[in-house]
Design an enzyme around this catalytic site. Structure first.
Site, PDB file in Angstrom:
ATOM      1  N   ASN A  47     137.509 134.209  64.376  1.00 54.07           N
ATOM      2  CA  ASN A  47     138.681 134.970  63.960  1.00 54.07           C
ATOM      3  C   ASN A  47     139.807 134.938  64.993  1.00 54.07           C
ATOM      4  OD1 ASN A  47     140.138 137.285  62.489  1.00 54.07           O
ATOM      5  ND2 ASN A  47     139.701 138.195  64.498  1.00 54.07           N
ATOM      6  N   ASP A  84     138.030 134.507  76.626  1.00 56.13           N
ATOM      7  CA  ASP A  84     139.139 133.788  76.015  1.00 56.13           C
ATOM      8  C   ASP A  84     138.567 132.551  75.341  1.00 56.13           C
ATOM      9  OD1 ASP A  84     141.317 132.195  75.385  1.00 56.13           O
ATOM     10  OD2 ASP A  84     142.377 132.594  77.264  1.00 56.13           O
ATOM     11  N   ILE A 110     148.554 140.383  55.409  1.00 56.68           N
ATOM     12  CA  ILE A 110     147.599 141.462  55.645  1.00 56.68           C
ATOM     13  C   ILE A 110     148.281 142.535  56.486  1.00 56.68           C
ATOM     14  CG2 ILE A 110     145.362 142.089  56.612  1.00 56.68           C
ATOM     15  CD1 ILE A 110     145.126 140.179  54.270  1.00 56.68           C
ATOM     16  N   TYR A 138     151.913 127.074  63.979  1.00 51.69           N
ATOM     17  CA  TYR A 138     150.839 127.937  63.486  1.00 51.69           C
ATOM     18  C   TYR A 138     150.257 127.397  62.183  1.00 51.69           C
ATOM     19  CZ  TYR A 138     148.560 132.027  61.441  1.00 51.69           C
ATOM     20  OH  TYR A 138     147.654 132.872  60.851  1.00 51.69           O
ATOM     21  N   GLY A 139     151.122 127.075  61.236  1.00 55.31           N
ATOM     22  CA  GLY A 139     150.642 126.535  59.972  1.00 55.31           C
ATOM     23  C   GLY A 139     149.907 125.220  60.168  1.00 55.31           C
ATOM     24  N   ALA A 140     150.423 124.373  61.041  1.00 56.27           N
ATOM     25  CA  ALA A 140     149.778 123.082  61.304  1.00 56.27           C
ATOM     26  C   ALA A 140     148.393 123.286  61.911  1.00 56.27           C
ATOM     27  CB  ALA A 140     150.652 122.243  62.228  1.00 56.27           C
ATOM     28  N   ALA A 141     148.271 124.266  62.806  1.00 57.38           N
ATOM     29  CA  ALA A 141     146.982 124.540  63.426  1.00 57.38           C
ATOM     30  C   ALA A 141     145.961 125.024  62.395  1.00 57.38           C
ATOM     31  CB  ALA A 141     147.143 125.578  64.533  1.00 57.38           C
ATOM     32  N   LYS A 142     146.390 125.894  61.493  1.00 56.23           N
ATOM     33  CA  LYS A 142     145.470 126.391  60.468  1.00 56.23           C
ATOM     34  C   LYS A 142     145.111 125.300  59.466  1.00 56.23           C
ATOM     35  CE  LYS A 142     144.992 130.700  61.811  1.00 56.23           C
ATOM     36  NZ  LYS A 142     143.705 131.153  62.408  1.00 56.23           N
TER      37      LYS A 142
END
Length: 237
Positions: A78, A54, A174, A141-145
């Site tokens: 990834n 993990d 995708i 999620y967007g903030a993390a990326k």
């Protein structure tokens, strides 16, 4: 000459496609992931090595490092995904905080921990898998990326003098992955495809090809960048 490649989250989808590309060239590939069953199945299929780990857990990473080669030519971060799909919408501040931390751990901290643990062994390239969500906005999620892309700038500056590049590949939609957890409606899928210039969904092999390029001798002067692979859904200049 064969290289040593590490791909986190390498059991399925994009990670599996990336592992396949490098394995096909005769490189020595190690894939990691939390789920032992699909990880070992992919390893057997591709002829690569599986290590259950993990990437958000420092203790597991420390144990993993002891089992990896002393030189890592390419690290592909990834592991991740929108963890909001795995739970109900938060109904109070504590649940909201937990949900945000889970997404940040999965998509940002995992890359930071893995890269830092292997920093002294890196000799070629680090490639992170980001997302179009970093620019479009998608909650935690967007903030993390977006944070991943920002951190990569510092990483590139630190690794550059050693001849190691660091870049982000940011996919759009995708298909043929577990990202949406089978919750994507046909209407939403159609709208995502219609938003592209190519009028087709991306596939894991599109991302694998971009990663392969960034890890190749042809990209030794490409670093600190975000390479968008989204069919024109969101353009740059």
């Amino acid at each position: 000459m064969a290289r040593n490649i590490v791909v986190t989250g390498g059991a399925t989808g994009i990670g599996k496609a990336i592992a396949r590309v490098f394995a096909a060239e005769g490189d020595t590939v190690v894939i990691t992931g939390r789920r032992a069953e699909p990880l070992h199945a992919t390893a057997a299929e591709l002829g690569v090595t599986a290590e259950v780990c993990d990437a958000t857990d420092p203790a597991q990473i420390e144990k993993l490092v002891d089992r990896l080669p002393g030189q890592i030519d390419v690290l592909v971060n990834n592991a991740g995904g929108n963890t909001d799909f795995d739970s109900e919408a938060p109904t109070d501040l504590r649940a909201l905080a937990a949900a945000w931390r889970t997404n940040l751990d999965a998509n940002l901290l995992s890359a930071v921990l893995m890269t830092t643990a292997l920093r002294d062994r890196l000799t070629g390239a680090v490639v992170h898998i980001g997302s179009i969500a970093a620019d479009k906005g998608a909650g935690a999620y967007g903030a993390a990326k977006a944070g991943l892309a920002s951190w990569n700038i510092q990483l590139s500056a630190e690794l550059g003098p050693r001849g190691v590049t660091a870049n982000v590949v940011a996919p759009g939609y995708i298909s043929d992955t577990e990202f949406f957890r089978d919750k994507l409606t046909e209407e939403r899928r159609a709208s995502l495809i219609a938003a592209t210039h190519t009028r087709r969904p991306g596939v894991p092999e599109d991302i694998a090809a971009a990663v392969h390029y960034l890890a190749s001798p042809a990209a030794r002067q490409v670093t600190g960048q975000v390479l968008a692979v989204n069919g024109g859904e969101r353009t740059t200049r």
